[in-house]
Design an enzyme around this catalytic site. Structure first.
Site, PDB file in Angstrom:
ATOM      1  CB  SER A 172      -2.443   1.750   3.109  1.00 18.43           C
ATOM      2  OG  SER A 172      -3.174   1.790   1.912  1.00 18.43           O
ATOM      3  CE  LYS A 206      -6.087   2.604   2.924  1.00 21.19           C
ATOM      4  NZ  LYS A 206      -6.002   1.264   2.311  1.00 21.19           N
ATOM      5  CE1 TYR A 229      -7.122   5.501   0.697  1.00 21.28           C
ATOM      6  CE2 TYR A 229      -7.164   5.483  -1.698  1.00 21.28           C
ATOM      7  CZ  TYR A 229      -6.833   4.880  -0.496  1.00 21.28           C
ATOM      8  OH  TYR A 229      -6.207   3.659  -0.496  1.00 21.28           O
ATOM      9  CE1 TYR A 277      -5.256  -2.627   2.883  1.00 22.79           C
ATOM     10  CE2 TYR A 277      -3.018  -3.175   2.284  1.00 22.79           C
ATOM     11  CZ  TYR A 277      -4.007  -2.246   2.476  1.00 22.79           C
ATOM     12  OH  TYR A 277      -3.745  -0.934   2.277  1.00 22.79           O
ATOM     13  CB  VAL A 284       1.065  -0.148  -1.756  1.00 22.01           C
ATOM     14  CG1 VAL A 284       1.016   1.207  -2.409  1.00 22.01           C
ATOM     15  CG2 VAL A 284       1.177  -1.258  -2.749  1.00 22.01           C
TER      16      VAL A 284
HETATM   17  N1  GLU Z   1      -2.770   4.254  -2.881  1.00 20.96           N
HETATM   18  C1  GLU Z   1      -2.945   2.837  -2.758  1.00 20.96           C
HETATM   19  C2  GLU Z   1      -4.283   2.453  -3.339  1.00 20.96           C
HETATM   20  O1  GLU Z   1      -5.273   2.971  -2.921  1.00 20.96           O
HETATM   21  C3  GLU Z   1      -2.815   2.444  -1.332  1.00 20.96           C
HETATM   22  C4  GLU Z   1      -2.791   0.974  -1.123  1.00 20.96           C
HETATM   23  C5  GLU Z   1      -1.841   0.529  -0.029  1.00 20.96           C
HETATM   24  O2  GLU Z   1      -0.981   1.256   0.430  1.00 20.96           O
HETATM   25  O3  GLU Z   1      -1.970  -0.626   0.363  1.00 20.96           O
HETATM   26  O4  GLU Z   1      -4.350   1.659  -4.225  1.00 20.96           O
END
Ligand code: GLU
Length: 311
Positions: free
Chosen positions: A64, A67, A191, A242, A260
């Protein structure tokens, strides 16, 4: 002058002895297989000085953290019209939560939760085939990092695709509200691939320099306007971890974006672009030791945005 190299070597040595390192993401085999003992850190200062310690040159899945780069790219294409389709408020919910989408008519709270990032991917797709959109994101990351060796881990991308049921649900739900303009599998393909970009701490800190330098890269090239860099930093501060964003701001006090895979990109505006990596996660899905290391770095340098400038 603060000895940044000395400070991060010290922090890396301290992190090596921590026993409770959190839990490595287990939803796909390539992430589950990573040794939680890894720790890397890279700090690039405004004058270009680069300091690294630990596993700073080992590539990991940025997940993420991507992003941030996708948002930068989408803002370049859509401008402020992007904010009609994605909000700018912290969600207070898990990264893959669907609950707010119902009451908020398919408009995700911010571009850093999964739903928001899927809309951003949909915007990057505009006028492109999925493969071209993925190529555009990768080219952007390579350009800001000044490193053409950065690539996508196809095994991770396949794993995301095979297990991404919640993301598939989010995308379908938003499509039902008319907030996804391309086929669900195209937006998700983009994505999933951006999540699978592999980078080292050194490469990630390089890539984050434009956010430290008011939108410019060394040599004077402009990636985004100063106002846009400031706003992306504001979003990272409020939404980059988050439902752990408040805690990260409280402890570290820097704009940051986690993934993650255990990476965090943190920006000390005007001072440094910082990347840390430790694959063990806390209960909110953010790197456990990574946040501890950043907390110590900020404490020892006075780099929190809430500290008065040292000089
Ligand atoms: N590929 C992960 C998902 O979409 C990314 C989540 C993350 O990095 O927090 O579940």
């Amino acid at each position: 002058m603060t000895d940044i190299g000395g400070i991060i070597s010290e922090i890396a040595a301290e992190m090596a002895t921590v026993e409770d390192r959190g839990t490595v993401a287990s939803y796909i085999p390539p992430l589950a297989a990573i040794d939680p003992g890894h720790f890397g850190i890279a700090v690039i200062e405004a004058d270009g000085a680069c300091h690294v310690a630990g596993d700073a040159d080992m590539a990991f899945s940025i997940q993420s953290v991507s992003k941030v780069f996708a948002l930068t790219l989408a803002l370049g294409k859509a401008g402020d019209a992007l904010w009609k389709r994605v909000g700018r408020e912290p969600s207070g919910s898990a990264f893959n939560s669907i609950v707010q989408l119902e009451t908020e008519s398919g408009v995700p709270r911010n571009p850093f939760i999964n739903a928001g990032a899927i809309v951003v991917a949909d915007m990057i797709l505009s006028g492109h085939a999925p493969r071209e959109a993925i190529g555009e994101i990768l080219r952007f990351v390579r350009a800001v990092a000044e490193d053409d060796t950065i690539g996508i881990d196809e095994a991770v991308a396949r794993g995301e695709q095979a297990t991404g049921f919640r993301n598939i649900a989010l995308a379908n739900y938003m499509r039902a509200f008319g907030n996804l303009h391309h086929p669900v599998d195209h937006a998700l393909g983009v994505y999933f691939h951006q999540c699978a970009i592999a980078m080292s701490c050194r490469q990630l800190a390089q890539a984050g320099r434009y956010l430290m330098m008011q939108g410019r890269v060394p040599g004077g090239g402009r990636i985004v306007s100063a106002a846009r860099a400031r706003r992306i930093n504001a979003l990272m501060m409020m939404c980059g971890h988050y439902d752990g964003s408040g805690e990260f701001a409280f402890r570290v006090g820097l704009p940051g974006k986690s993934g993650v895979g255990g990476g965090i990109l943190a920006i000390a505006p005007g001072r440094a672009s910082i990347a840390v990596w430790s694959p063990g996660l806390n209960e909110r899905g953010n790197s456990k030791i990574g946040a501890v290391a950043l907390e110590r770095l900020v404490h020892r340098t006075g780099w929190s945005v809430f500290d008065p400038a040292a000089d």
